[in-house]
Motif scaffolding. Structure first.
Motif, PDB file in Angstrom:
ATOM      1  N   SER A 177      -7.350   5.776   0.751  1.00  0.00           N
ATOM      2  CA  SER A 177      -7.292   4.475   1.115  1.00  0.00           C
ATOM      3  C   SER A 177      -5.892   3.896   1.082  1.00  0.00           C
ATOM      4  O   SER A 177      -5.269   3.089   1.351  1.00  0.00           O
ATOM      5  CB  SER A 177      -8.591   3.613   1.025  1.00  0.00           C
ATOM      6  N   LEU A 178      -5.903   4.029  -0.652  1.00  0.00           N
ATOM      7  CA  LEU A 178      -4.740   3.603  -1.102  1.00  0.00           C
ATOM      8  C   LEU A 178      -3.277   3.997  -0.654  1.00  0.00           C
ATOM      9  O   LEU A 178      -2.294   3.603  -0.431  1.00  0.00           O
ATOM     10  CB  LEU A 178      -4.756   3.840  -2.739  1.00  0.00           C
ATOM     11  N   LYS A 179      -3.462   5.435  -0.168  1.00  0.00           N
ATOM     12  CA  LYS A 179      -2.360   5.995   0.456  1.00  0.00           C
ATOM     13  C   LYS A 179      -2.084   5.501   1.843  1.00  0.00           C
ATOM     14  O   LYS A 179      -0.950   5.124   2.224  1.00  0.00           O
ATOM     15  CB  LYS A 179      -2.613   7.712   0.471  1.00  0.00           C
ATOM     16  N   ASP A 180      -3.276   5.343   2.434  1.00  0.00           N
ATOM     17  CA  ASP A 180      -3.093   4.580   3.877  1.00  0.00           C
ATOM     18  C   ASP A 180      -2.234   3.136   3.998  1.00  0.00           C
ATOM     19  O   ASP A 180      -1.798   2.649   4.534  1.00  0.00           O
ATOM     20  CB  ASP A 180      -4.391   4.575   4.781  1.00  0.00           C
ATOM     21  N   GLN A 181      -2.932   2.318   2.707  1.00  0.00           N
ATOM     22  CA  GLN A 181      -2.378   1.036   2.518  1.00  0.00           C
ATOM     23  C   GLN A 181      -0.803   1.244   2.147  1.00  0.00           C
ATOM     24  O   GLN A 181      -0.142   0.531   2.864  1.00  0.00           O
ATOM     25  CB  GLN A 181      -2.922   0.646   1.205  1.00  0.00           C
ATOM     26  N   ALA A 182      -0.258   2.226   1.286  1.00  0.00           N
ATOM     27  CA  ALA A 182       1.022   2.315   0.915  1.00  0.00           C
ATOM     28  C   ALA A 182       2.008   2.614   2.165  1.00  0.00           C
ATOM     29  O   ALA A 182       3.005   2.222   2.340  1.00  0.00           O
ATOM     30  CB  ALA A 182       1.009   3.395  -0.112  1.00  0.00           C
ATOM     31  N   LEU A 183       1.389   3.436   2.889  1.00  0.00           N
ATOM     32  CA  LEU A 183       2.084   3.974   4.365  1.00  0.00           C
ATOM     33  C   LEU A 183       2.152   2.665   5.329  1.00  0.00           C
ATOM     34  O   LEU A 183       3.261   2.576   5.929  1.00  0.00           O
ATOM     35  CB  LEU A 183       1.241   4.973   5.108  1.00  0.00           C
ATOM     36  N   ALA A 184       1.312   2.223   5.365  1.00  0.00           N
ATOM     37  CA  ALA A 184       1.165   0.700   6.181  1.00  0.00           C
ATOM     38  C   ALA A 184       2.255  -0.197   5.660  1.00  0.00           C
ATOM     39  O   ALA A 184       2.991  -0.789   6.499  1.00  0.00           O
ATOM     40  CB  ALA A 184      -0.226   0.180   6.413  1.00  0.00           C
ATOM     41  N   LYS A 185       2.098  -0.427   4.200  1.00  0.00           N
ATOM     42  CA  LYS A 185       3.486  -1.271   3.706  1.00  0.00           C
ATOM     43  C   LYS A 185       4.670  -0.750   3.940  1.00  0.00           C
ATOM     44  O   LYS A 185       5.613  -1.517   4.365  1.00  0.00           O
ATOM     45  CB  LYS A 185       2.965  -1.369   2.235  1.00  0.00           C
TER      46      LYS A 185
END
Length: 496
Positions: free
Chosen positions: A157-165
């Motif tokens: 989830s943290l990876k997905d958040q960073a990717l979206a950012k």
């Protein structure tokens, strides 16, 4: 109750191999399904109206800025700005920074492996040592590994958040570039407007000076009154004052353009076109409001921020469940340096650990509440971006539907004011009217000429703004394959 629902979600998540983030659904666009079409919107420029160039039905996002702007001087200025503008440079660096943050977050999905070599020496008191060995040495060489087993999708989830950012920052950069193209063009039009205003003011000043000279000659010979002389001087001095103000304004307009360029104005710029010869594409189709969702980078930026907030909920939910980590090492261990790699010196360790949150003072619940609130904020921001984009296009269409008729009326008014001045001057020379009629006609003509120039500039500026509002300005030439939003910073990472 909340912990029970989270536990059920975890079981479902483990079965499907997904994160605990909610399923994302794009919010419904809070705007009409089509742009206004009645009233001032009803009359829009058609293909080739008035000899204008046509977009031939091509959407703004597919029209290169070199094809929208045909002025060679303006094209060169835009090209310079895209290479040197500091705001755009910062936006590009922000993309690189976000990409690095994404790589940092993604690295948490993989084991960490490190080589290690060490030597330690210790002394033990003689009465506590075995066989009177008071000094001991330990040498070790090996590999250490650690890994957090992401069973509940926290790291994912943290990876997905960073990717979206990362993608949000890339779209922000795209929006900045499109905006820069529009800003350079708008500022260039301001300079052209200043040139036209100066030309009209110089012409008016010359005409007023000539008139003043004639009236003064008449006054000196007793054929004109002092009132006529004062009235003639009024127009001349007013035009002289306006000339200074407009020269100052033009210099400041050039300074603003230089700031956008990011370097001094080059001396080898090609010749440009006058204000009334710009020939911008005036019939670009508006399409549907839903098209803006995929053509406006500012909208796509806010949606990526929404996706990041959605992924952050998954990380906040995963914090309620056990964290499982594994550490281990393998190498050689020996009391002497020479014995490190001898048979029987192998050493290894394996240490799995599980951490289960029991009591954290409500921190995890608060983090989850915060994540949900932040998502609601991003939803509102997304909806506002869609509404703002709808208004930008609607305002542009309203103006595009009225400027042509307004300018045509202003041109007729200016021609009528010119004829009025000629007739007033003729009547004054024949002694039919006082000089007041000439004075009023001069002032009204001067005002009408300035209003016409400003209206022409506003029409062109509106076409530029509408081109930007519809997503135009990203590609250089029509038919080019659109670049990825992070094209200059390496390949875009996949969402896998």
């Amino acid at each position: 109750m909340r912990r029970f629902s989270l536990m059920a979600m975890a079981v479902a998540m483990l079965a499907s191999g997904c994160t605990m983030a909610p399923k994302y659904e794009r919010p419904a666009a809070p705007v009409s399904a089509s742009f206004p079409a009645d009233g001032v919107y009803a009359t829009q420029p058609g293909a080739g109206d008035g000899g204008a160039r046509s977009a031939h039905g091509v959407a703004a996002a597919d029209i290169g800025w070199r094809d929208f702007f045909v002025d060679a001087r303006l094209q060169r200025l835009i090209d310079i700005a895209l290479k040197n503008n500091r705001d755009l440079r910062v936006a590009m660096l922000n993309v690189q920074a976000a990409q690095a943050q994404y790589r940092i977050a993604r690295s948490g999905l993989f084991p960490a492996l490190a080589a290690q070599g060490s030597q330690s020496k210790s002394r033990t008191p003689a009465d506590m040592s075995l066989l009177n060995h008071t000094i001991s040495n330990t040498y070790s060489v090996g590999l250490n590994a650690s890994w957090e087993i992401d069973l509940f999708g926290r790291v994912q989830s943290l990876k997905d958040q960073a990717l979206a950012k990362y993608f949000a920052t890339a779209y922000a950069r795209k929006a900045a570039e499109i905006s820069l193209v529009s800003q350079v063009a708008a500022q260039y039009l301001q300079v052209l407007q200043a040139d036209d205003l100066l030309a009209v003011t110089r012409q008016t000043l010359k005409s007023a000076s000539d008139s003043y000279g004639i009236v003064k000659l008449q006054f000196d010979h007793g054929a004109a009154s002092e009132l006529d002389l004062s009235q003639a001087r009024t127009v001349m001095e007013s035009a002289a004052a306006n000339l200074q103000a407009q020269e100052r304004a033009r210099a400041q307009d050039v300074n603003a353009l230089v700031l956008l360029l990011g370097e001094p104005m080059p001396d080898d710029l090609p010749g440009g076109m006058p204000l009334d010869g710009q020939k911008l594409l005036a019939d670009i189709p508006a399409g549907l409001p839903s098209d803006l969702l995929l053509r406006r980078p500012d909208i796509m930026e806010t949606e990526q921020n929404l996706l990041a907030a959605n992924a952050n909920i998954g990380a906040a939910r995963a914090a309620f469940f056990p964290s499982i980590s594994v550490t281990g090492s393998f190498g050689t261990l020996s009391p002497t340096l020479g014995g490190l790699f001898k048979a029987g010196s192998a050493a290894w360790s394996f240490a799995p650990a599980i951490t289960l949150p029991i009591f954290e003072g409500g921190q995890n619940l608060a983090n989850l509440d915060l994540a949900n609130i932040e998502k609601k904020i991003e939803v509102a921001q997304y909806e506002k971006a869609v509404q703002s984009a709808f208004r930008d296009v609607a305002d542009g269409l309203a103006a595009r539907g009225t400027y042509d008729q307004q300018i045509a009326a202003l041109e007729r008014d200016t021609a009528a004011q010119q004829r009025r001045l000629e007739l007033s001057a003729l009547r004054y020379r024949q002694g039919v009217d006082s000089y007041l009629g000439v004075l009023t006609a001069q002032q009204d003509l001067y005002a009408a000429q300035q209003i016409l120039i400003v209206a022409r500039t506003q029409r062109l500026a509106n076409l530029v703004s509408l081109y930007q509002a519809l997503g135009g300005g990203w590609i250089e030439r029509t038919g080019d394959v659109p670049r990825a939003v992070d094209a200059r910073d390496g390949d875009s990472p996949s969402r896998g």
